[in-house]
Design a protein around this motif. Structure first.
Motif, PDB file in Angstrom:
ATOM      1  N   PHE A   1      47.567  64.291  39.842  1.00 11.81           N
ATOM      2  CA  PHE A   1      46.223  63.132  39.382  1.00 11.81           C
ATOM      3  C   PHE A   1      46.776  61.925  39.122  1.00 11.81           C
ATOM      4  O   PHE A   1      46.189  61.200  38.564  1.00 11.81           O
ATOM      5  N   GLY A   2      48.292  61.693  39.247  1.00 18.46           N
ATOM      6  CA  GLY A   2      48.867  60.509  38.869  1.00 18.46           C
ATOM      7  C   GLY A   2      49.319  60.199  37.541  1.00 18.46           C
ATOM      8  O   GLY A   2      49.900  59.185  37.447  1.00 18.46           O
ATOM      9  N   PHE A   3      49.485  61.296  36.865  1.00 20.22           N
ATOM     10  CA  PHE A   3      49.933  61.337  35.501  1.00 20.22           C
ATOM     11  C   PHE A   3      51.487  61.081  35.743  1.00 20.22           C
ATOM     12  O   PHE A   3      52.068  61.560  36.591  1.00 20.22           O
ATOM     13  N   GLU A   4      52.306  60.190  34.870  1.00 19.20           N
ATOM     14  CA  GLU A   4      53.499  60.015  34.912  1.00 19.20           C
ATOM     15  C   GLU A   4      54.282  60.593  33.594  1.00 19.20           C
ATOM     16  O   GLU A   4      53.833  60.441  32.659  1.00 19.20           O
ATOM     17  N   LYS A   5      55.369  61.342  33.674  1.00 17.85           N
ATOM     18  CA  LYS A   5      56.148  61.661  32.525  1.00 17.85           C
ATOM     19  C   LYS A   5      56.570  60.546  31.748  1.00 17.85           C
ATOM     20  O   LYS A   5      57.328  59.823  32.271  1.00 17.85           O
TER      21      LYS A   5
ATOM     22  N   GLY B   1      56.815  68.067  26.734  1.00 11.58           N
ATOM     23  CA  GLY B   1      56.698  66.714  27.640  1.00 11.58           C
ATOM     24  C   GLY B   1      55.421  66.172  27.665  1.00 11.58           C
ATOM     25  O   GLY B   1      54.262  66.780  27.350  1.00 11.58           O
ATOM     26  N   ILE B   2      55.276  64.927  27.632  1.00 11.97           N
ATOM     27  CA  ILE B   2      54.071  63.975  27.808  1.00 11.97           C
ATOM     28  C   ILE B   2      53.817  63.286  28.983  1.00 11.97           C
ATOM     29  O   ILE B   2      54.964  62.711  29.454  1.00 11.97           O
ATOM     30  N   TRP B   3      52.756  63.396  29.555  1.00  8.76           N
ATOM     31  CA  TRP B   3      52.443  62.855  30.847  1.00  8.76           C
ATOM     32  C   TRP B   3      51.260  61.753  30.398  1.00  8.76           C
ATOM     33  O   TRP B   3      50.341  62.382  29.864  1.00  8.76           O
ATOM     34  N   GLN B   4      51.371  60.502  31.214  1.00  9.42           N
ATOM     35  CA  GLN B   4      50.452  59.567  31.018  1.00  9.42           C
ATOM     36  C   GLN B   4      49.669  59.192  32.029  1.00  9.42           C
ATOM     37  O   GLN B   4      50.301  58.995  33.168  1.00  9.42           O
ATOM     38  N   LEU B   5      48.337  59.060  32.158  1.00  8.77           N
ATOM     39  CA  LEU B   5      47.725  58.208  32.994  1.00  8.77           C
ATOM     40  C   LEU B   5      46.781  57.013  32.307  1.00  8.77           C
ATOM     41  O   LEU B   5      46.047  57.273  31.567  1.00  8.77           O
ATOM     42  N   LYS B   6      47.143  55.873  33.117  1.00  8.32           N
ATOM     43  CA  LYS B   6      46.316  54.865  32.687  1.00  8.32           C
ATOM     44  C   LYS B   6      44.873  54.999  33.365  1.00  8.32           C
ATOM     45  O   LYS B   6      44.875  55.127  34.488  1.00  8.32           O
TER      46      LYS B   6
ATOM     47  N   THR C   1      43.026  56.084  23.406  1.00  7.46           N
ATOM     48  CA  THR C   1      43.800  57.168  24.045  1.00  7.46           C
ATOM     49  C   THR C   1      43.118  58.562  23.673  1.00  7.46           C
ATOM     50  O   THR C   1      42.815  58.790  22.691  1.00  7.46           O
ATOM     51  N   ALA C   2      43.180  59.197  24.684  1.00  8.08           N
ATOM     52  CA  ALA C   2      42.591  60.598  24.596  1.00  8.08           C
ATOM     53  C   ALA C   2      43.701  61.587  25.319  1.00  8.08           C
ATOM     54  O   ALA C   2      44.882  61.278  25.811  1.00  8.08           O
ATOM     55  N   GLU C   3      43.819  62.848  24.558  1.00 13.07           N
ATOM     56  CA  GLU C   3      44.556  63.882  25.198  1.00 13.07           C
ATOM     57  C   GLU C   3      43.679  64.653  26.121  1.00 13.07           C
ATOM     58  O   GLU C   3      42.466  65.067  25.806  1.00 13.07           O
ATOM     59  N   SER C   4      44.191  65.299  27.173  1.00 11.75           N
ATOM     60  CA  SER C   4      43.307  66.113  28.187  1.00 11.75           C
ATOM     61  C   SER C   4      44.018  67.575  27.965  1.00 11.75           C
ATOM     62  O   SER C   4      45.072  67.744  27.783  1.00 11.75           O
ATOM     63  N   THR C   5      42.964  68.524  28.270  1.00 13.13           N
ATOM     64  CA  THR C   5      43.348  69.778  28.122  1.00 13.13           C
ATOM     65  C   THR C   5      42.469  70.447  28.967  1.00 13.13           C
ATOM     66  O   THR C   5      41.182  70.115  29.431  1.00 13.13           O
TER      67      THR C   5
ATOM     68  N   LEU D   1      46.647  61.256  27.949  1.00 13.66           N
ATOM     69  CA  LEU D   1      47.964  61.962  27.876  1.00 13.66           C
ATOM     70  C   LEU D   1      47.618  63.567  27.853  1.00 13.66           C
ATOM     71  O   LEU D   1      46.880  64.102  27.582  1.00 13.66           O
ATOM     72  N   GLY D   2      48.478  64.123  28.834  1.00 15.08           N
ATOM     73  CA  GLY D   2      48.823  65.622  28.822  1.00 15.08           C
ATOM     74  C   GLY D   2      49.951  65.912  28.287  1.00 15.08           C
ATOM     75  O   GLY D   2      51.319  65.359  28.483  1.00 15.08           O
ATOM     76  N   VAL D   3      49.727  66.742  27.149  1.00 11.39           N
ATOM     77  CA  VAL D   3      50.962  67.151  26.236  1.00 11.39           C
ATOM     78  C   VAL D   3      51.250  68.410  26.818  1.00 11.39           C
ATOM     79  O   VAL D   3      50.481  69.580  25.989  1.00 11.39           O
TER      80      VAL D   3
END
Length: 161
Positions: A132-136, A154-159, A78-82, A115-117
């Motif tokens: 880009f398809g991230f979901e909260k 908020g945390i958004w996730q993209l598989k 799992t990574a966090e994107s910035t 994850l986008g935090v």
């Protein structure tokens, strides 16, 4: 042009980053980072994750990278994107271009999810992630104190696979 970061980019990237430290709640640093600290951060990140910059007319206008979400081994996939765009360069789709390339690069790794935090509210960042398809997947209330006010995350996730 989007390219991999070079350590010589650190000063320009730091200028972009520290603007957000001093003027916004999009990150939770309180004091501006030093060039040495920021350079160390870049070196640490590039040893494991993609780190890219957007350059136009020999000026860096934005950057994006993946980084470790949490230090425990079960989070290794799992990574966090910035992403940061220079405050004077908004509206040029630089964030979208950077994110498209970052996600492409992350998909080439063995990562499972990104994850986008985000500090919320933040419509621009939320829209970017959802484009880009991230979901909260989470909303954390009053977890950071900046400028004397409690901030929500908020945390958004993209598989990725």
């Amino acid at each position: 042009m989007i390219r991999s970061v070079h350590i010589d980019d650190a000063s320009a990237l730091l200028d972009i980053y520290n603007y957000y430290v001093l003027n916004t709640t999009v990150n939770f640093d309180i004091d501006p980072l030093s060039l040495e600290t920021f350079t160390d951060k870049i070196n640490h990140i590039v040893s494991e994750y993609p780190y890219i910059v957007y350059e136009e007319n020999n000026e860096i206008l934005g950057f994006a990278y993946g980084s470790r979400f949490r230090p425990r081994p079960a989070y290794n996939y799992t990574a966090e994107s910035t992403v940061y765009v220079k405050h004077t360069a908004h509206g040029k789709q630089i964030g979208s271009k950077l994110y498209a390339e970052l996600i492409r690069l992350l998909k080439e790794t063995d990562l499972h999810t990104v994850l986008g935090v985000l500090t919320v509210p933040n419509d621009a960042s939320i829209n970017l992630h959802e484009k880009f398809g991230f979901e909260k997947v989470a909303h954390l209330k009053e977890v950071g104190l900046k400028f004397g006010e409690w901030q929500n995350i908020g945390i958004w996730q993209l598989k990725l696979r």
